[in-house]
Design an enzyme around this catalytic site. Sequence first.
Site, PDB file in Angstrom:
ATOM      1  N   ASP A  23      -1.964   1.267   7.494  1.00 47.44           N
ATOM      2  CA  ASP A  23      -1.242   1.094   6.234  1.00 47.44           C
ATOM      3  C   ASP A  23      -0.818  -0.368   6.041  1.00 47.44           C
ATOM      4  OD1 ASP A  23      -1.102   3.953   5.301  1.00 47.44           O
ATOM      5  OD2 ASP A  23      -0.143   4.144   7.256  1.00 47.44           O
TER       6      ASP A  23
ATOM      7  N   ASP B 285       0.876  -1.169   0.000  1.00 51.41           N
ATOM      8  CA  ASP B 285       0.000   0.000   0.000  1.00 51.41           C
ATOM      9  C   ASP B 285       0.918   1.225   0.000  1.00 51.41           C
ATOM     10  OD1 ASP B 285      -2.341   1.619   0.263  1.00 51.41           O
ATOM     11  OD2 ASP B 285      -1.892   1.824   2.402  1.00 51.41           O
TER      12      ASP B 285
ATOM     13  N   GLU C 269      -1.342  -1.501  -4.763  1.00 46.74           N
ATOM     14  CA  GLU C 269      -2.557  -0.728  -5.007  1.00 46.74           C
ATOM     15  C   GLU C 269      -2.261   0.373  -6.017  1.00 46.74           C
ATOM     16  OE1 GLU C 269      -5.576  -0.008  -1.780  1.00 46.74           O
ATOM     17  OE2 GLU C 269      -4.798   2.022  -2.062  1.00 46.74           O
TER      18      GLU C 269
END
Length: 170
Positions: A139, A7, A67
Amino acid sequence: MRVLGIDPGLQHTGWGVIDIDGNALRHVAHGVISPDAKLPMADRLTIIFNGVQAVLAAQNPDQAAIEETFVNRNPSSTLKLGLARGAALVAAASTGIPVAEYAARLVKKSVVGTGTADKTQIAAMIGVLLPSAKVSNADAADALAVAICHAHHAATLGPQRRRAAQGASA
């Protein structure tokens, strides 16, 4: 199969590693790479790049998933997020393992069931799907969600990529 989920972020790049055995998922490790916000951009990106490479070396994943950058209202923030994503993406790709990319909405839908889930919902589902993870950082939870999304979608990516490659070479 071992998967590294990423991420990306300039302040905090979350990472999470899971093992996939059929339909079973097992938490391996997770963490966050957090460059000092006062450092110049090039130094922050280098820290992200080196941090992802260190995780890759330590965890030896078979595949990675990251992502995609979402476009928000502030173009400058979107561009900066794209830089962090690029550093993490190149670090993973430079090892030669396959790297898949997933939209944030698909990650959320794959883990929570809705593409509009918030960070609290994602963290709660990570606790259900990977009970041994004990993730206290949003996160890192998001990175584990990216890895889980890849676990759900990896089987369909291979044939799609082969078809796309065949179409490009025709």
